[in-house]
Design a protein around this motif. Structure first.
Motif, short mmCIF file in Angstrom:
data_model
loop_
_atom_site.label_atom_id
_atom_site.label_comp_id
_atom_site.label_asym_id
_atom_site.label_seq_id
_atom_site.Cartn_x
_atom_site.Cartn_y
_atom_site.Cartn_z
N CYS A 15 -5.59 -3.19 2.00
CA CYS A 15 -4.64 -2.75 3.02
C CYS A 15 -5.38 -2.81 4.35
O CYS A 15 -6.39 -2.16 4.53
CB CYS A 15 -4.16 -1.33 2.74
N CYS B 102 0.87 -1.17 0.00
CA CYS B 102 0.00 0.00 0.00
C CYS B 102 0.91 1.22 0.00
O CYS B 102 1.77 1.35 0.88
CB CYS B 102 -0.89 0.01 1.24
N CYS C 42 -5.28 0.92 6.21
CA CYS C 42 -6.09 2.08 5.81
C CYS C 42 -7.33 1.66 5.05
O CYS C 42 -8.10 2.50 4.61
CB CYS C 42 -5.26 3.04 4.98
N CYS D 148 0.71 3.35 3.15
CA CYS D 148 1.10 2.79 4.44
C CYS D 148 2.43 2.04 4.42
O CYS D 148 2.88 1.57 5.46
CB CYS D 148 -0.01 1.85 4.95
ZN ZN Z 1 -2.86 1.52 3.37
#
Ligand code: ZN
Ligand code: ADP
Length: 762
Positions: A496, A478, A499, A481
């Motif tokens: 993900c 991701c 998030c 992240c």
């Molecule tokens: Zn993420």
């Protein structure tokens, strides 16, 4: 002209002065009264009009006030104040929203304490204490919700016996229900536990019975109380019950009772005399533990309706339960974290079940711990507080061992059940399928063939925790992240888990274009598929946050498991939470080794709780149960201690270790978090914080260091820990520092927060 001070839900710690024009005050009083008249159908008494003109009555009421360009709902915290401003400069209250306070004086005191304890603005704290429906900017008064209860009774146009016999000749069950209702009307909720919806509907369609909604009057439940059959407590339970019954006023008790030791039965028996005396009881349970089964057990025992408060309720439903608790028309309220703010008219006791559960701590905004609030409230209300767990938090255990709490032990399982055997499976070099060692598959086969259920735990949902290119080694991350995305085959996407970002499942590698994409590791989805192919004769069910999403999903799955519709249960943490599965004889735990090497000082405690709770799902009735933990580290001291000596031994040793390391609960911590799209800003802010705190002699400053989840949604996350042997000292210096921090220009450029007694450093 009267001046009041109002708390408004804005991130500012001060109160705001407003004036009240007399006209508004009387006006609102009249409107309010005519509305209550409508709602209750009763004539307004002049007494409330008189009471209304008394200024003190405004304390804890909501007012609608102008705030900048907006209108806001605020709560009156002080009346008759001498403002520092000229009266002519003050704005006027637009409307008084309540005729009686929504926040009692005790709640206001609690709010003020929380604001100081958690370093959080009073206006936002008070709004957290109220049900969402009361926080909204609505100028219409909240009508007192009328509590109704559905009953089933014989249809008004009763039929002759011969006709009834004829109509029901083909259905024994319908006939049984008809006979039951012939004696007296029954509550729909209790009938639903004994008869299926189809049977009830059948009788309604034949116009033999009907459903009626009856308005419940406050306190009516005391008349309905009827105690159904209960088991005789064993010696340990009996001692627990008498100890708790003897408690007079505020007293905190920790029940440390192994899984299946009959803690719930103890709760049922200790609240019986309270309910009989017309007292109300508030029971807190973990987020996932609040199922119809739990509630049903209390309803069945006492024959009264139980009010529930949880995240699946809409604002109106929540408000209704809140009001019924407040006006005394509910004897038992069971709820998750925020229900600790429920007011009771006749409080009798607070119980926190599975008190170690992390869902009792709110992790965002106001980071309160419901267990801490429970202690404050029980003291404030002068009632006993009972904390219960098979795996108590080290905080509570410490307090019990230090004799701040009474300590009640239930070391044995209740009834005929025995403790499950706990064993380690050394998987070094073992042949594995879907993350399960061959030896374990054999054990599963034996239990399944014997007609038992088997539970397999893995801590990852989805198909696999990563997607990897076999050609170039590229892992799909991701971008926001910096974390591998989880493969979800059933949804055909990548997700993900930090998030919640979602992407299509790629067919070729984004880096080199080859189509040799491979998954890495095993999640619940893959495990379920694998077990279905290995054990085609048995039905497998998956219980994780993907499959229990949606109202009633979890309870449906739990019910189906108990009806033995499935023999293999695959799932995450959710499976560990207090459920009673009488036919599970084997619990298998996969993939928890990484927790043995975590940098989090709480990781051993959390892992030991998880293993013990999971293992506690095995052998809960008369069938013997066992738990097997697969590991590459069978010699690890934590595992050895836990397996050989049990949680209570582990926990006492862990407390000793924490003492030597000067860690909580022996010392106290606050954590300052900062998040920013710019890494250096996030760190820089905490460096300035550190400078402020190092001035305080008795506070240790640790960090800044990255949070365990270093990046989320594009923001870099860092932490600073401040620690002290004195909670009071820590509280005082944090208050001083908080002021200084808020004035630093960089504090406006990062997202930051203070977490008192942090339990999670992600
Ligand atoms: Zn993420
Ligand atoms: P816990 O809350 O500690 O997990 P429960 O109260 O759910 O334990 O009890 C576990 C099981 O034992 C339940 O099926 C319960 O009905 C049964 N049980 C509890 N106390 C007794 C008792 N004194 N005699 C017989 N069975 C009991």
């Amino acid at each position: 002209m009267q001046v009041i001070q109002v708390a408004i839900a804005v991130p500012m710690s001060q109160l705001f002065d407003y004036k009240i024009d007399n006209a508004i005050a009387t006006d609102s009083a009249m409107i309010e009264l005519s509305q209550t008249e409508l709602a209750s159908g009763e004539a307004a008494s002049t007494a409330s009009v008189v009471a209304r003109s008394d200024n003190n009555e405004l304390l804890g009421c909501r007012v609608l006030v102008p705030f900048g360009p907006r209108k806001c709902v605020g709560i009156v915290l002080r009346v008759d104040v001498e403002s520092d401003y000229a009266i002519s400069k003050l704005k006027s209250v637009i409307e008084i929203l309540d005729s009686s306070p929504v926040c009692s004086e005790q709640m206001l005191t609690l709010g003020q304490w929380m604001s100081e304890y958690y370093h959080y603005p009073i206006g936002e704290v008070l709004h957290t204490l109220l049900p969402a429906a009361l926080r909204k900017q609505q100028s219409g008064k909240t009508k007192a919700a009328v509590a109704t209860q559905s009953y089933l009774q014989l249809h008004a146009a009763t039929k002759a016996h011969s006709e009834v016999d004829e109509l029901l000749a083909r259905s024994v069950k319908q006939f049984d229900l008809y006979c039951l209702l012939e004696k007296s009307a029954q509550r729909l909720s209790s009938i639903k536990q004994q008869f299926s919806a189809a049977i009830i509907k059948g009788l309604i369609d034949k116009l033999l019975i009907e459903k009626v909604d009856v308005v419940e009057k406050p306190d009516e439940w005391t008349a309905q109380l009827s105690i159904s059959e209960k088991p005789l407590p064993n010696v340990e339970q009996a001692m627990a019950i008498s100890t708790i019954n003897l408690a007079n006023g505020f007293d905190t008790m920790l029940i440390e009772g192994v899984t299946g030791s009959g803690k719930t039965e103890v709760y049922l028996q200790i609240i019986e005399p309270l309910l009989a005396a017309g007292k109300q009881v508030l029971i807190l349970v973990p987020e996932i533990g609040l199922t119809p089964q739990t509630v049903g057990r209390f309803e069945k025992r006492f024959g009264i309706r139980v009010g529930t408060l949880h995240s699946n309720l809409n604002d109106t439903e929540r408000l209704q339960v809140w009001q019924q608790a407040k006006d005394g028309s509910l004897g038992i309220i069971i709820g998750t974290r925020s229900s600790i703010f429920t007011e009771m008219k006749n409080p009798g006791m607070i119980i926190v079940d599975e008190e170690h559960d992390e869902s009792f701590k709110q992790q965002d905004n106001l980071k309160y711990h419901a267990r801490d609030i429970a202690v404050y409230r029980a003291r404030q209300l002068n009632i006993p507080l009972v904390l219960g767990s098979a795996t108590p938090s080290l905080e509570s255990l410490h307090n019990a061992l230090e004799k701040k709490y009474r300590h009640i032990l239930l070391p044995n399982r209740a009834g005929s059940a025995a403790m499950p055997a706990q064993r380690l499976m050394n998987i070094k070099g073992q042949p594995m399928q879907y993350g399960i060692a061959q030896g374990m598959l054999d054990k599963m086969q034996i239990q399944l063939d014997a007609g038992n259920q088997v539970m397999v735990f893995v801590n990852r949902r989805g198909y696999a925790p990563a997607l990897l290119c076999h050609q170039c080694g590229h892992v799909e991350n991701c971008a926001r992240c910096d974390n591998p995305m989880t493969v979800h085959k059933s949804a055909n996407n990548l997700q993900c888990h930090r998030c919640a970002d979602i992407r299509h499942l790629p067919k070729v590698c984004a880096e080199c274009g080859h189509n040799e994409l491979d998954t890495f590791g095993v999640g619940t989805e893959q495990l379920q598929q694998g077990l279905e192919s290995l054990f085609p004769d048995y039905a497998t069910v998956r219980v994780d946050s993907d499959t229990v999403r949606g109202k009633g999903k979890l309870s449906k799955l739990l019910q189906e498991i108990n009806q033995k519709k499935y023999q293999i249960l695959v799932g995450t943490q959710i499976l560990s939470k207090g459920h009673h599965f009488p036919d599970v004889t084997l619990v298998l735990i996969l993939n928890v080794d990484s927790a043995l090497f975590s940098a989090d000082f709480r990781a051993p405690e959390k892992l030991a709780q998880l293993i013990t709770q999971l293992s506690g799902r095995a052998g809960r009735s008369d069938k013997a149960g066992e738990m097997w933990l697969q590991t590459h580290c069978p010699e690890h001291p934590l595992l050895q201690d836990l397996i050989n000596n049990g949680f209570s031994d582990f926990a006492r040793y862990a407390l000793l270790e924490r003492k030597h390391a000067a860690l909580p609960p022996h010392e106290h911590q606050i954590c300052i978090r900062s998040e920013s799209h710019h890494k250096h800003l996030s760190v820089h802010f905490l460096q300035l914080c550190a400078q402020i705190f190092t001035q305080f002699k008795h506070a240790k400053v640790l960090g800044p260091f990255p949070a365990f989840i270093e990046k989320k949604q594009g923001r870099y996350r860092n932490l600073l820990i401040i620690q002290s042997a004195s909670r009071k000292y820590l509280q005082q210096v944090t208050e001083q520092a908080n002021k200084a921090l808020s004035e630093m220009p960089v504090s406006k450029q990062v997202r930051w927060s203070i977490d008192v007694s942090p339990i999670d450093f992600s």
